[in-house]
Motif scaffolding. Sequence first.
Motif, short mmCIF file in Angstrom:
data_model
loop_
_atom_site.label_atom_id
_atom_site.label_comp_id
_atom_site.label_asym_id
_atom_site.label_seq_id
_atom_site.Cartn_x
_atom_site.Cartn_y
_atom_site.Cartn_z
N GLY A 1 0.80 -1.22 0.00
CA GLY A 1 0.00 0.00 0.00
C GLY A 1 0.83 1.27 0.00
N LEU A 2 0.24 2.34 -0.53
CA LEU A 2 0.92 3.63 -0.59
C LEU A 2 0.91 4.36 0.75
CD1 LEU A 2 -0.23 5.07 -4.04
CD2 LEU A 2 1.94 4.00 -3.45
N VAL A 3 -0.19 4.23 1.49
CA VAL A 3 -0.26 4.94 2.77
C VAL A 3 0.82 4.43 3.71
CG1 VAL A 3 -1.66 5.34 4.82
CG2 VAL A 3 -2.71 5.50 2.57
N SER A 4 1.03 3.13 3.75
CA SER A 4 2.07 2.58 4.63
C SER A 4 3.44 3.12 4.26
CB SER A 4 2.07 1.05 4.57
OG SER A 4 2.41 0.59 3.28
N LEU B 1 4.02 6.18 2.90
CA LEU B 1 4.10 7.56 3.38
C LEU B 1 4.30 7.62 4.89
CD1 LEU B 1 1.29 9.33 1.29
CD2 LEU B 1 3.76 9.35 0.89
N VAL B 2 3.63 6.72 5.61
CA VAL B 2 3.80 6.68 7.07
C VAL B 2 5.22 6.30 7.43
CG1 VAL B 2 3.08 5.49 9.17
CG2 VAL B 2 1.35 6.23 7.52
N ALA B 3 5.76 5.28 6.76
CA ALA B 3 7.13 4.83 7.05
C ALA B 3 8.14 5.92 6.77
CB ALA B 3 7.44 3.58 6.23
N GLU B 4 7.86 6.76 5.76
CA GLU B 4 8.78 7.83 5.40
C GLU B 4 8.58 9.09 6.24
OE1 GLU B 4 7.97 8.34 1.27
OE2 GLU B 4 9.15 6.59 0.65
#
Length: 222
Positions: free
Chosen positions: A208-211, A213-216
């Motif tokens: 997923g893309l949200v994960s 962005l959160v990780a970054e």
Amino acid sequence: MAEQLSYGQGPVGRHPGWPAHLGPLRVRAGVLEVRKPKLSDAAAWSRIRRRDRRHLEGWEPTAPGDWDNNNAAFAWPAQWSTLRGLARRGMSLPFVITVDGELAGQVTVGNVVRGSLCSAWIGYWVGTHAVGGGVASSAAALVVDHCFLHAGLHRLEATVRPENAPSIRVLTRLGFRQEGLFRRYLDVAGGWRDHLCFALTTEDVPSGLVSRLVAEGHAEHL
């Protein structure tokens, strides 16, 4: 893992994945959510669209008539009805973006094709008050993940003018790959403009893309 992604799913209608309420995420601009359009959005939508004409007009398809009239509050009910009708017929997934509960833009998934293609395009705009606050990338990420995980889509395309550097940065940050150039693709700002084509498939983002962005550190789950 993709199963750990968190979404506030709305009731499933005739179209898989719509209506839905996505988020919330905390981004630099505030608390971001993505939801279906409402008839009561008219005043806020018009205020942003009319204020930000210079910011938006150069990137959007040319429409007949005057910008102020096309984006006046009285024009919203017809647009809202069209968006809702397309969604109910399974042709689109229209959403608005809110930051701290206030309207900040729109994300639309259109030209949904099922069967062996399972593809659509995605487009978005964000008001100047939310630019640079992580709103566009996080809202698009929520919608892309939703399309792949809950709406049954396999591929999403996005087209953007080569001159639109901020939008290209959003797409590349999310992992969209550039696949080609469409010559004289859309009538924008009174002329037929070239557009770059970007695309993403489910295989490109298994977690997923949200994960991402959160990780970054660009967004935070609430």
